[in-house]
Design an enzyme around this catalytic site. Structure first.
Site, PDB file in Angstrom:
ATOM      1  N   THR A 131       8.768  -9.084 -40.305  1.00  0.00           N
ATOM      2  CA  THR A 131      10.037  -9.113 -39.571  1.00  0.00           C
ATOM      3  C   THR A 131      10.878  -7.881 -39.870  1.00  0.00           C
ATOM      4  O   THR A 131      10.732  -7.259 -40.933  1.00  0.00           O
ATOM      5  CB  THR A 131      10.842 -10.374 -39.964  1.00  0.00           C
ATOM      6  N   ASP A 132      11.784  -7.552 -38.961  1.00  0.00           N
ATOM      7  CA  ASP A 132      12.710  -6.448 -39.209  1.00  0.00           C
ATOM      8  C   ASP A 132      13.792  -6.832 -40.221  1.00  0.00           C
ATOM      9  O   ASP A 132      14.499  -5.969 -40.749  1.00  0.00           O
ATOM     10  CB  ASP A 132      13.363  -5.960 -37.909  1.00  0.00           C
ATOM     11  N   GLU A 133      13.907  -8.115 -40.547  1.00  0.00           N
ATOM     12  CA  GLU A 133      14.946  -8.545 -41.485  1.00  0.00           C
ATOM     13  C   GLU A 133      14.725  -8.011 -42.895  1.00  0.00           C
ATOM     14  O   GLU A 133      15.658  -7.998 -43.703  1.00  0.00           O
ATOM     15  CB  GLU A 133      15.053 -10.074 -41.486  1.00  0.00           C
ATOM     16  N   TYR A 156      14.893 -15.887 -47.063  1.00  0.00           N
ATOM     17  CA  TYR A 156      13.807 -15.679 -46.101  1.00  0.00           C
ATOM     18  C   TYR A 156      13.350 -14.231 -46.080  1.00  0.00           C
ATOM     19  O   TYR A 156      12.165 -13.927 -46.260  1.00  0.00           O
ATOM     20  CB  TYR A 156      14.238 -16.107 -44.694  1.00  0.00           C
ATOM     21  N   LYS A 160       9.735 -12.417 -47.227  1.00  0.00           N
ATOM     22  CA  LYS A 160       8.889 -11.625 -46.330  1.00  0.00           C
ATOM     23  C   LYS A 160       8.717 -10.199 -46.853  1.00  0.00           C
ATOM     24  O   LYS A 160       7.634  -9.607 -46.751  1.00  0.00           O
ATOM     25  CB  LYS A 160       9.475 -11.617 -44.925  1.00  0.00           C
TER      26      LYS A 160
END
Length: 348
Positions: A131-133, A156, A160
């Protein structure tokens, strides 16, 4: 054509990959633990295909993973299984650590063992979907590139980020042939009804308040899930080993803009007896640590692999709204699952 072991293939993004891969003639082994956000109805369109197989396996169970590799002998792995809801990670981070970090470790070790037993075939691939998060939060300017330093802000995104680092380490240390991708916010058919887009649609139809965190000025880049699935299969088959690719929709919108677009579509295709669905918008207390802005620079995947999104966010949202209107039986069956329809992520 290749035989692909796909983890999390009964989830939102995973099922889109499963459906597309089978439609293109790839063999697929769908490994899913069938936790709260999974639904086998998501893969019903391909479930009877001779190219499809399902294994109910938890990626935290290393022995079960080894058995799947020995039984099916895949040519590639696409690792999508993950806990992914930020609000849930605030309330219960342990599940995110166990699944996203330990689970990824198990997948890497099972893949490495299998790859070594097969004589380290050069065409084997371990594709890790992230993810870009992991990159943190942007200001008003700038975009995430593949070289942006990691700066996760939630349990989260931290889990990741950790899994991304493991994948890179297994490539550098053991030579495992890996490809990584980091995507922006997905939306589309079969989106589990705890995420923003389906919540807006379902609450609007039910006449309930439509919650928007804070001022609604948080910005996200929105990627139609079927475009994402196309990019993922391209990265798997044509991406350079050891390289990462950022996948974005090139559709930045504030949360409020996105919600208003969805409600305008609903006003057109299923108008209320009186007034607009926008009358149901309700601003609520913001989420703890809510990142202000994400934006993906997709130059690498565009220039190296020739991929671009096929739809604008307005086109994709209209397709999504119409899908939810036509598939009420699918989402109604999920509304009783734990945490759905309840405000989460406030324990911080």
């Amino acid at each position: 054509m290749v035989k692909i072991l796909i983890t999390g293939g009964a989830g939102f993004i995973g099922s889109a990959v499963v459906r597309l891969a089978v439609s293109r003639g790839h063999e697929v082994v769908n490994c899913d633990a069938l936790t709260y956000a999974a639904c086998l109805a998501n893969v019903a369109p391909v479930a009877e295909s001779d190219l499809y197989a399902f294994e109910q396996v938890d990626i935290r169970d290393r022995e079960a993973l080894d058995a799947v590799f020995q039984k099916h002998s895949p040519d590639a792995v696409m690792h999508l299984a993950a806990e992914s809801h930020v609000d849930r990670s605030i309330d219960g981070p342990a599940d995110f650590i166990e699944t996203n970090i330990t689970g990824t470790f198990n997948m890497l070790e099972a893949s490495r063992s299998y790859w070594q037993q097969k004589g380290k075939p050069a065409d084997f691939r371990f594709h890790h979907i992230s993810t870009d998060e992991v990159f943190g939060s942007l200001g008003k300017e700038g975009m995430f590139t593949e070289d942006t330093p990691y700066d996760p802000r939630s349990p989260y995104s931290a889990s990741k980020a950790s899994s991304d680092h493991l994948v890179r380490a297994w490539h550098e240390t053991y030579g495992l042939p890996v490809v990584l991708t980091n995507c922006s916010n997905n939306y589309g058919p079969y989106h589990f009804p705890e995420k923003l887009v389906p919540v807006v649609i379902i609450n609007a139809l039910a006449g309930k308040p439509i919650p928007i965190y804070g001022k609604g000025d948080n910005v996200r880049d929105w990627l139609f899930v079927e475009d994402h699935a196309d990019a993922l299969l391209l990265a798997l088959t044509q991406g350079e080993v050891g390289r990462s690719y950022n996948i974005g929709g090139e559709n930045e919108r504030t949360n409020l803009e996105l919600v208003e677009t969805i409600l305008s579509i609903l006003d057109d295709v299923r108008p209320k007896a009186e007034g607009s669905y926008k009358d149901q918008i309700t601003f609520v207390e913001d989420r703890p640590g809510h990142d202000q802005r994400y934006a993906i620079d997709p130059t690498r995947i565009r220039d190296e692999l020739g991929w671009r999104p096929s739809v604008t966010v307005e086109e994709g949202l209209e397709r999504t709204v119409r899908w939810y209107l036509d598939n009420e039986d699918w989402w109604q069956a999920l509304l009783d699952r734990k945490g759905v329809g309840v405000r989460l992520g406030t324990k911080a």
